[in-house]
Scaffold this motif. Structure first.
Motif, PDB file in Angstrom:
ATOM      1  N   GLN A  14       0.852  -1.183   0.000  1.00  0.00           N
ATOM      2  CA  GLN A  14       0.000   0.000   0.000  1.00  0.00           C
ATOM      3  C   GLN A  14       0.891   1.237   0.000  1.00  0.00           C
ATOM      4  N   GLU A  15       0.400   2.270  -0.618  1.00  0.00           N
ATOM      5  CA  GLU A  15       1.132   3.534  -0.589  1.00  0.00           C
ATOM      6  C   GLU A  15       1.406   3.931   0.862  1.00  0.00           C
ATOM      7  N   GLY A  16       2.581   4.486   1.081  1.00  0.00           N
ATOM      8  CA  GLY A  16       2.935   4.966   2.405  1.00  0.00           C
ATOM      9  C   GLY A  16       3.609   3.940   3.296  1.00  0.00           C
ATOM     10  N   LYS A  17       3.577   2.673   2.880  1.00  0.00           N
ATOM     11  CA  LYS A  17       4.182   1.620   3.705  1.00  0.00           C
ATOM     12  C   LYS A  17       5.655   1.430   3.358  1.00  0.00           C
ATOM     13  N   ASN A  18       6.377   0.757   4.263  1.00  0.00           N
ATOM     14  CA  ASN A  18       7.788   0.432   4.070  1.00  0.00           C
ATOM     15  C   ASN A  18       7.937  -1.058   3.823  1.00  0.00           C
ATOM     16  N   TYR A  19       8.953  -1.407   3.052  1.00  0.00           N
ATOM     17  CA  TYR A  19       9.225  -2.838   2.844  1.00  0.00           C
ATOM     18  C   TYR A  19      10.653  -3.007   2.363  1.00  0.00           C
ATOM     19  N   THR A  20      11.160  -4.250   2.495  1.00  0.00           N
ATOM     20  CA  THR A  20      12.522  -4.566   2.087  1.00  0.00           C
ATOM     21  C   THR A  20      12.527  -5.757   1.139  1.00  0.00           C
ATOM     22  N   ALA A  79       6.172   3.982   0.279  1.00  0.00           N
ATOM     23  CA  ALA A  79       6.006   3.657  -1.141  1.00  0.00           C
ATOM     24  C   ALA A  79       4.962   4.555  -1.819  1.00  0.00           C
ATOM     25  N   VAL A  80       5.246   4.868  -3.083  1.00  0.00           N
ATOM     26  CA  VAL A  80       4.302   5.595  -3.930  1.00  0.00           C
ATOM     27  C   VAL A  80       4.073   4.774  -5.206  1.00  0.00           C
ATOM     28  N   HIS A  81       2.985   5.055  -5.895  1.00  0.00           N
ATOM     29  CA  HIS A  81       2.607   4.265  -7.070  1.00  0.00           C
ATOM     30  C   HIS A  81       3.714   4.228  -8.119  1.00  0.00           C
TER      31      HIS A  81
END
Lengths: 110, 115
Positions: A14-20, A79-81
């Motif tokens: 989802q937009e705005g979330k963090n991930y690795t 994250a952004v699109h």
């Protein structure tokens, strides 16, 4: 034989979330590259990591390299699109052979 | 400055035919590498040429060959095409760095379809 393994292979965020995204490789190398590929397009160089402990950041993406663990990470912040794409890591084999992972297909949803 | 260019952009061939793909590196780059990218997979290394000599070869059959010209442009030739040769063929050029690293800049690719 050198193996380069990325995980996950598919990532929906989802937009705005963090991930690795993780990139493990099976042989000694201190030269690792990250590329981005949009559908139907070529590869765009994102980061060149040349030593143990190297960390590079560009916008919402940050890449790091741990040569002892044979691990590189690509961290995505807020994250952004526009970050939706396939991301590849590649390991330089020193014999003019570059080995790529299978890629992580990232989809960022509103 | 112009990036890596490749021609043609798309190509349709039938089994058994031969194909030639072309690549022009970034100005000043003397090394050219070729990769095959099957749909849904990462690129696989085919060849690297530097100063007109083959410097590396991946695990591809002898049907695949390449050469580099004095102006550093390169051709990839594939004989006796198989259905499995259908892929995006990528060319990448790099600037010699005395062995320090091998950052490669990729062209737009040639999409080959074998029917």
């Amino acid at each position: 034989e050198l193996k380069v393994e990325q995980n996950p292979l598919f990532l929906s965020m989802q937009e705005g979330k963090n991930y690795t995204i993780y990139c493990n490789y099976s042989t000694t190398s201190d030269r690792l590259y990250w590329y981005r590929q949009d559908p139907g397009k070529s590869l765009e160089s994102l980061f060149v990591l040349l030593s143990n402990g190297a960390v590079k950041q560009e916008g919402r993406l940050m890449a790091s390299l741990d040569t002892k663990a044979r691990l590189s990470t690509l961290h995505i912040t807020a994250a952004v699109h526009d970050l939706s794409a396939t991301y590849f890591c590649a390991v330089d084999m020193y014999n003019n052979d570059m080995r790529f992972g299978a890629g992580t297909r990232l989809t960022v949803k509103p | 400055d112009a990036g890596v260019t490749q021609s043609p952009t798309h190509l349709i061939k039938t089994r058994g035919q031969h194909v030639t793909l072309r690549c022009s590196p970034i100005s000043g780059h003397k090394s050219v590498s070729w990769y095959q990218q099957v749909l849904g997979q990462g690129p696989q290394f085919i060849f690297q040429y530097y100063e007109k000599e083959e410097r590396g070869r991946g695990n591809f059959p002898d049907r695949f060959s390449a050469r580099q010209f004095p102006n550093y442009s390169s051709e990839l030739n594939v004989n006796a095409l198989l259905l499995g040769d259908s892929a995006l063929y990528l060319c990448a050029s790099s600037l010699p760095t005395g062995g320090l690293y091998n950052e490669q800049f990729f062209g737009p690719g040639t999409r080959l379809t074998v029917l």
